[in-house]
Design a protein around this motif. Structure first.
Motif, short mmCIF file in Angstrom:
data_model
loop_
_atom_site.label_atom_id
_atom_site.label_comp_id
_atom_site.label_asym_id
_atom_site.label_seq_id
_atom_site.Cartn_x
_atom_site.Cartn_y
_atom_site.Cartn_z
N ASP A 34 -40.47 4.40 -36.57
CA ASP A 34 -40.56 3.02 -37.03
C ASP A 34 -39.52 2.61 -38.18
OD1 ASP A 34 -42.50 2.58 -35.08
OD2 ASP A 34 -44.09 2.37 -36.59
N VAL A 35 -39.45 3.46 -39.14
CA VAL A 35 -38.56 3.23 -40.46
C VAL A 35 -37.09 3.43 -39.78
CG1 VAL A 35 -37.79 4.03 -42.51
CG2 VAL A 35 -40.30 3.86 -42.01
N VAL A 36 -36.91 4.39 -38.92
CA VAL A 36 -35.56 4.72 -38.49
C VAL A 36 -35.15 3.51 -37.75
CG1 VAL A 36 -34.45 5.79 -36.62
CG2 VAL A 36 -35.45 7.10 -38.23
N PHE A 37 -36.06 2.92 -36.92
CA PHE A 37 -35.75 1.54 -35.86
C PHE A 37 -35.48 0.54 -37.05
CE2 PHE A 37 -37.28 -2.19 -33.90
CZ PHE A 37 -36.46 -2.38 -32.94
N ASN A 38 -36.37 0.37 -38.07
CA ASN A 38 -35.93 -0.55 -39.22
C ASN A 38 -34.57 -0.56 -39.73
OD1 ASN A 38 -38.37 -1.77 -38.34
ND2 ASN A 38 -39.41 -1.04 -40.06
N VAL A 39 -34.19 0.61 -40.14
CA VAL A 39 -32.93 0.94 -40.45
C VAL A 39 -31.59 0.43 -39.61
CG1 VAL A 39 -31.07 2.57 -41.41
CG2 VAL A 39 -33.32 2.51 -42.20
N GLU A 40 -31.80 0.91 -38.31
CA GLU A 40 -30.90 0.51 -37.47
C GLU A 40 -30.79 -1.17 -37.12
OE1 GLU A 40 -32.75 2.71 -33.99
OE2 GLU A 40 -31.47 4.26 -34.38
N MET A 41 -31.96 -1.84 -37.22
CA MET A 41 -31.87 -3.26 -37.00
C MET A 41 -31.57 -3.74 -38.30
SD MET A 41 -33.03 -3.55 -34.07
CE MET A 41 -32.95 -5.43 -34.26
N ALA A 42 -31.80 -3.23 -39.45
CA ALA A 42 -31.17 -3.87 -40.62
C ALA A 42 -29.63 -3.94 -40.81
CB ALA A 42 -31.88 -3.22 -41.98
N ILE A 43 -29.21 -2.82 -40.07
CA ILE A 43 -27.49 -2.50 -40.29
C ILE A 43 -27.15 -3.56 -39.13
CG2 ILE A 43 -25.85 -1.08 -39.68
CD1 ILE A 43 -27.69 1.27 -40.73
N THR A 44 -27.79 -3.54 -37.71
CA THR A 44 -27.08 -4.34 -36.99
C THR A 44 -27.25 -5.83 -37.46
OG1 THR A 44 -29.13 -4.19 -35.61
CG2 THR A 44 -27.01 -2.75 -35.24
N ASN A 45 -28.27 -6.41 -38.02
CA ASN A 45 -28.45 -7.73 -38.32
C ASN A 45 -27.79 -8.25 -39.35
OD1 ASN A 45 -30.87 -7.83 -36.68
ND2 ASN A 45 -32.27 -7.50 -38.39
N GLN A 46 -27.21 -7.12 -39.83
CA GLN A 46 -25.86 -7.65 -41.04
C GLN A 46 -24.31 -7.76 -40.11
OE1 GLN A 46 -25.99 -8.19 -44.35
NE2 GLN A 46 -27.87 -8.06 -44.21
N GLY A 47 -24.59 -7.53 -38.94
CA GLY A 47 -23.41 -7.59 -38.20
C GLY A 47 -22.48 -6.36 -37.93
N LEU A 48 -23.26 -5.44 -38.56
CA LEU A 48 -22.59 -4.30 -38.40
C LEU A 48 -22.68 -3.08 -37.35
CD1 LEU A 48 -23.12 -3.58 -42.21
CD2 LEU A 48 -21.00 -4.56 -41.18
N VAL A 49 -21.86 -2.25 -37.15
CA VAL A 49 -22.25 -1.15 -35.88
C VAL A 49 -22.36 0.35 -36.90
CG1 VAL A 49 -20.82 -0.18 -33.94
CG2 VAL A 49 -20.34 -2.71 -34.54
N ILE A 50 -23.18 0.71 -36.14
CA ILE A 50 -23.54 2.32 -36.54
C ILE A 50 -22.55 3.26 -35.88
CG2 ILE A 50 -25.14 4.10 -36.79
CD1 ILE A 50 -27.34 1.80 -36.49
N ASP A 51 -21.56 3.82 -36.89
CA ASP A 51 -20.49 4.54 -36.15
C ASP A 51 -21.05 6.05 -35.89
OD1 ASP A 51 -18.57 2.95 -36.72
OD2 ASP A 51 -18.39 3.33 -38.73
N ASP A 52 -22.14 6.61 -36.77
CA ASP A 52 -22.69 7.83 -36.55
C ASP A 52 -24.04 7.87 -36.99
OD1 ASP A 52 -22.17 10.53 -35.79
OD2 ASP A 52 -22.03 11.01 -38.03
N VAL A 53 -24.81 8.78 -36.57
CA VAL A 53 -26.01 9.13 -37.05
C VAL A 53 -26.07 10.72 -37.09
CG1 VAL A 53 -28.78 9.31 -36.47
CG2 VAL A 53 -27.35 7.26 -35.98
N SER A 54 -26.33 10.95 -38.34
CA SER A 54 -26.34 12.70 -38.60
C SER A 54 -27.82 13.03 -38.74
CB SER A 54 -25.73 13.10 -40.01
OG SER A 54 -24.25 12.40 -40.06
N TYR A 55 -28.10 14.21 -37.94
CA TYR A 55 -29.56 14.54 -37.93
C TYR A 55 -29.68 15.52 -38.78
CZ TYR A 55 -29.78 11.41 -33.98
OH TYR A 55 -30.03 10.15 -33.03
N VAL A 56 -29.74 15.55 -39.78
CA VAL A 56 -29.52 16.52 -41.01
C VAL A 56 -30.93 17.39 -40.78
CG1 VAL A 56 -29.70 16.90 -43.50
CG2 VAL A 56 -28.14 15.12 -42.50
N GLY A 57 -32.00 16.80 -40.78
CA GLY A 57 -33.27 17.48 -40.52
C GLY A 57 -33.23 18.46 -39.60
#
Length: 147
Positions: A34-57
């Protein structure tokens, strides 16, 4: 399209954000996805595009035995990378070497410790010309934590 973040900022403040050693973090009592989804939405709500997601865990879990790791570190951990053309231009016009800070990152993780909260945060830039980026990242984290 930008959204008004007043409610999200208030919610994040209630979640007790913390600045420590150059990092701004908020503990969130919610499901990791849910928090991951919220981060994705918060970034896109700023009109930004997520370039990369690093799956560090996942990477640390997959390579744990190969590197002699003895304990689990995270339930999950991800880093979201993105850029803002107008803000990047602003900060790089102020100082060309600010290029080193782009792309910008917001991270989400949950420690493997029993009952650990989900943490969302970013690294503060200790450079006065990066104030607008710090503010953008704080808005994203606040929205993600309160969303």
């Amino acid at each position: 399209m930008k959204t008004t973040l007043t409610g999200a900022i208030v919610a994040a403040m209630l979640a007790m954000p913390a600045w420590s050693d150059g990092f701004y973090t908020v503990d969130v009592d919610a499901d990791f996805e849910d928090v991951v989804f919220n981060v994705e939405m918060a970034i896109t709500n700023q009109g930004l595009v997520i370039d990369d997601v690093s799956y560090v865990g996942r990477m640390l879990e997959r390579t744990k035995e190969d590197v002699g790791g003895e304990k689990d570190l995270f339930v999950d951990a991800r880093i979201f990378s993105f850029c803002s053309a107008p803000l990047s231009r602003e900060v790089m016009e102020a100082k060309l070497r600010n290029i080193q800070f782009c792309p910008y990152n917001v991270y989400v993780y949950q420690s493997a410790e029993e009952g650990a909260p989900v943490v969302v945060g970013y690294r503060e830039f200790n450079e006065p010309t990066m104030r607008s980026i710090n503010y953008l990242l704080q808005q994203i984290v606040a929205e993600a934590a309160g969303g």
